[in-house]
Design an enzyme around this catalytic site. Structure first.
Site, PDB file in Angstrom:
ATOM      1  N   HIS A 107     -39.659 -80.542  43.728  1.00 30.03           N
ATOM      2  CA  HIS A 107     -40.837 -81.368  43.438  1.00 30.03           C
ATOM      3  C   HIS A 107     -40.500 -82.211  42.207  1.00 30.03           C
ATOM      4  O   HIS A 107     -40.776 -81.826  41.067  1.00 30.03           O
ATOM      5  CB  HIS A 107     -42.067 -80.488  43.181  1.00 30.03           C
ATOM      6  N   ASP A 129     -46.646 -83.722  47.760  1.00 30.15           N
ATOM      7  CA  ASP A 129     -45.688 -84.764  48.147  1.00 30.15           C
ATOM      8  C   ASP A 129     -45.809 -85.057  49.646  1.00 30.15           C
ATOM      9  O   ASP A 129     -45.742 -86.215  50.062  1.00 30.15           O
ATOM     10  CB  ASP A 129     -44.265 -84.306  47.799  1.00 30.15           C
TER      11      ASP A 129
HETATM   12  P1  NAD Z   1     -54.160 -78.961  31.958  1.00 28.49           P
HETATM   13  O1  NAD Z   1     -53.491 -79.102  30.625  1.00 28.49           O
HETATM   14  O2  NAD Z   1     -55.390 -79.729  32.241  1.00 28.49           O
HETATM   15  O3  NAD Z   1     -54.493 -77.428  32.221  1.00 28.49           O
HETATM   16  C1  NAD Z   1     -53.543 -76.442  32.040  1.00 28.49           C
HETATM   17  C2  NAD Z   1     -54.290 -75.211  31.574  1.00 28.49           C
HETATM   18  O4  NAD Z   1     -53.366 -74.169  31.507  1.00 28.49           O
HETATM   19  C3  NAD Z   1     -54.890 -75.370  30.179  1.00 28.49           C
HETATM   20  O5  NAD Z   1     -56.282 -75.064  30.225  1.00 28.49           O
HETATM   21  C4  NAD Z   1     -54.115 -74.377  29.314  1.00 28.49           C
HETATM   22  O6  NAD Z   1     -54.922 -73.759  28.328  1.00 28.49           O
HETATM   23  C5  NAD Z   1     -53.674 -73.379  30.377  1.00 28.49           C
HETATM   24  N1  NAD Z   1     -52.461 -72.637  30.022  1.00 28.49           N
HETATM   25  C6  NAD Z   1     -51.357 -73.048  29.382  1.00 28.49           C
HETATM   26  N2  NAD Z   1     -50.484 -72.039  29.236  1.00 28.49           N
HETATM   27  C7  NAD Z   1     -51.041 -70.970  29.840  1.00 28.49           C
HETATM   28  C8  NAD Z   1     -50.638 -69.640  30.022  1.00 28.49           C
HETATM   29  N3  NAD Z   1     -49.457 -69.205  29.549  1.00 28.49           N
HETATM   30  N4  NAD Z   1     -51.451 -68.813  30.694  1.00 28.49           N
HETATM   31  C9  NAD Z   1     -52.640 -69.225  31.162  1.00 28.49           C
HETATM   32  N5  NAD Z   1     -53.107 -70.475  30.995  1.00 28.49           N
HETATM   33  C10 NAD Z   1     -52.302 -71.341  30.344  1.00 28.49           C
HETATM   34  O7  NAD Z   1     -53.015 -79.261  33.051  1.00 28.49           O
HETATM   35  P2  NAD Z   1     -53.213 -79.560  34.599  1.00 28.49           P
HETATM   36  O8  NAD Z   1     -53.390 -81.018  34.785  1.00 28.49           O
HETATM   37  O9  NAD Z   1     -54.223 -78.615  35.177  1.00 28.49           O
HETATM   38  O10 NAD Z   1     -51.746 -79.219  35.155  1.00 28.49           O
HETATM   39  C11 NAD Z   1     -51.276 -77.906  35.181  1.00 28.49           C
HETATM   40  C12 NAD Z   1     -49.819 -77.888  35.643  1.00 28.49           C
HETATM   41  O11 NAD Z   1     -49.720 -78.331  37.004  1.00 28.49           O
HETATM   42  C13 NAD Z   1     -48.892 -78.808  34.843  1.00 28.49           C
HETATM   43  O12 NAD Z   1     -47.664 -78.151  34.613  1.00 28.49           O
HETATM   44  C14 NAD Z   1     -48.690 -79.994  35.781  1.00 28.49           C
HETATM   45  O13 NAD Z   1     -47.495 -80.700  35.508  1.00 28.49           O
HETATM   46  C15 NAD Z   1     -48.636 -79.283  37.110  1.00 28.49           C
HETATM   47  N6  NAD Z   1     -48.838 -80.104  38.305  1.00 28.49           N
HETATM   48  C16 NAD Z   1     -48.081 -79.790  39.406  1.00 28.49           C
HETATM   49  C17 NAD Z   1     -48.215 -80.523  40.571  1.00 28.49           C
HETATM   50  C18 NAD Z   1     -47.393 -80.198  41.790  1.00 28.49           C
HETATM   51  O14 NAD Z   1     -47.467 -80.950  42.779  1.00 28.49           O
HETATM   52  N7  NAD Z   1     -46.607 -79.139  41.829  1.00 28.49           N
HETATM   53  C19 NAD Z   1     -49.125 -81.583  40.615  1.00 28.49           C
HETATM   54  C20 NAD Z   1     -49.882 -81.873  39.487  1.00 28.49           C
HETATM   55  C21 NAD Z   1     -49.731 -81.125  38.324  1.00 28.49           C
HETATM   56  C1  LMR Z   2     -47.460 -84.864  40.258  1.00 29.03           C
HETATM   57  O1  LMR Z   2     -46.589 -84.974  41.113  1.00 29.03           O
HETATM   58  O2  LMR Z   2     -48.487 -85.564  40.254  1.00 29.03           O
HETATM   59  C2  LMR Z   2     -47.317 -83.815  39.192  1.00 29.03           C
HETATM   60  O3  LMR Z   2     -46.187 -83.047  39.401  1.00 29.03           O
HETATM   61  C3  LMR Z   2     -47.431 -84.359  37.845  1.00 29.03           C
HETATM   62  C4  LMR Z   2     -46.141 -84.973  37.372  1.00 29.03           C
HETATM   63  O4  LMR Z   2     -45.715 -84.599  36.280  1.00 29.03           O
HETATM   64  O5  LMR Z   2     -45.601 -85.804  38.075  1.00 29.03           O
END
Ligand code: NAD
Ligand code: LMR
Length: 331
Positions: free
Chosen positions: A189, A161
């Site tokens: 967030h 952010d």
């Molecule tokens: P994705 O689905 O591509 O990958 C997630 C991976 O986690 C998958 O490979 C899945 O098999 C694995 N997984 C699920 N449960 C698990 C567990 N208990 N233990 C180990 N592995 C597990 O998703 P992504 O795009 O990589 O996003 C991951 C997370 O990050 C999501 O929750 C998303 O919302 C979050 N995210 C946060 C931010 C932020 O700014 N904080 C930004 C973007 C995404």
């Molecule tokens: C983001 O900010 O891009 C991630 O947290 C994904 C979402 O769910 O917004």
């Protein structure tokens, strides 16, 4: 030249979108230093282990001199064993039509088990960054599971952010991102986050003297940053990944090496600063000292409007905490 002892770095969800963008820079030394050998300990669900093996092959094929070993596993205790740094990414991402709150119950459970496993086997000094959403409350859940590891070792990611806000402001002002300082995100967030432009500076001058379009600052700017995750999901059909991995790199890099006085946005456990309830994991402007200890910046003056915006985000975090209370009972 003396070689440093390798550190152990755990990444969960390592075969997912963010994981795939995150682990290669770690192996290349972009996070912990170009002289710091690493052992990567990658955790995935059993169903994703074959994919993870492929990622491991690619990692090894890069031939990074700093990559001492790779452990791919579906066992939490193996992944977190003696870990010095932990990226908790693995969880479900939001899809179109969902708000982050919709993820609370499903993803929250993951952080109960992982919090306990970390407490049992990770290094006591481990630095934990929660990326999986809703990341503040997931970090709160994991931090509540610890008896041995200090709760303040658990942080959540609002650096994406901050980076988004910096990009918007630098474009508006026509200056390099590096000219903008003292810009921090407060709160959750989520769309209630508050990127505080009122204390920010551009080339040392108050930002609001350089960007005088207050309608834009209070309107389009805030909305763009607060809704950026959603906009990316709508455009890409998937949530942000490369930019999220990059922000995770920034967060851990600065926590590991220190910020030399510069402000960075980190969601950390509240010590009651700015009237925020203690124990809540919320984003503040932070600095990190040369020993890798973060400090909430004190004495920041927020006007009534800014205070109201921060409070709205804190109220949302309190609602999230109430929502997961049942999950935590008896956990
Ligand atoms: P994705 O689905 O591509 O990958 C997630 C991976 O986690 C998958 O490979 C899945 O098999 C694995 N997984 C699920 N449960 C698990 C567990 N208990 N233990 C180990 N592995 C597990 O998703 P992504 O795009 O990589 O996003 C991951 C997370 O990050 C999501 O929750 C998303 O919302 C979050 N995210 C946060 C931010 C932020 O700014 N904080 C930004 C973007 C995404
Ligand atoms: C983001 O900010 O891009 C991630 O947290 C994904 C979402 O769910 O917004």
């Amino acid at each position: 030249m003396a070689t440093k002892k390798p550190i152990r770095v755990a990444v969960t969800g390592a075969a997912g979108q963010i994981g795939y963008s995150l682990i290669f820079p770690i192996a290349a030394g972009d996070v912990f230093g170009k002289d710091q050998p690493v052992i990567l300990q990658l955790l995935e669900l059993p169903i994703a282990l074959t994919g993870l093996k492929g990622v491991e092959m690619e990692l090894r094929d890069c031939g990074h001199a700093l990559l001492v070993d790779v452990i791919s596993t579906d066992d939490e205790r193996t992944a977190f064993k003696d870990a010095d740094a932990i990226f908790l990414v693995g969880s479900k991402p939001r899809v179109a039509g969902m708000e982050r709150g919709d993820l609370l119950k499903d993803n929250g459970r993951i952080f109960i088990g992982q919090g306990k496993a970390i407490d049992e086997v990770a290094a006591e000094t481990c630095k934990v960054l929660v990326v999986g959403n809703p990341c503040n409350t997931n970090a709160f859940i994991a931090s509540q599971m610890t008896k041995r590891i200090p709760r303040r070792n658990f942080t959540a990611m609002t650096r994406l952010d901050q980076n988004r806000a910096l990009a918007q402001l630098s474009q508006k002002a026509g200056v390099a991102v590096t000219e903008i300082t003292d810009l921090a995100v407060w709160g959750n967030h989520s769309p209630t986050m508050y990127p505080d432009f009122t204390n920010a500076k551009i080339s040392g001058r108050p930002l609001t003297e350089v960007i005088t379009d207050t309608e834009w600052l209070n309107g389009a700017f805030l909305k763009t940053v607060q809704q950026r995750g959603k906009a990316i999901i709508e455009a890409r059909g998937k949530s942000s990944a490369a930019s999220a991995a990059w922000a995770a790199i920034d967060h851990m890099h600065d926590w590991w090496h220190g910020t030399n006085g510069a402000w960075v946005s980190m969601a950390v456990i509240s010590d009651g600063s700015y009237g925020t309830p203690e124990g809540l994991i919320t984003s503040f402007p932070c600095t990190v000292d040369a020993n890798g200890q973060y400090h909430i910046v004190q004495g920041v003056v927020l006007d009534a409007t800014a205070q109201g915006r921060v409070q709205a985000s804190i109220d949302e975090l309190l609602e999230e905490r109430a929502f997961v209370a049942e999950l935590l009972t008896g956990a």
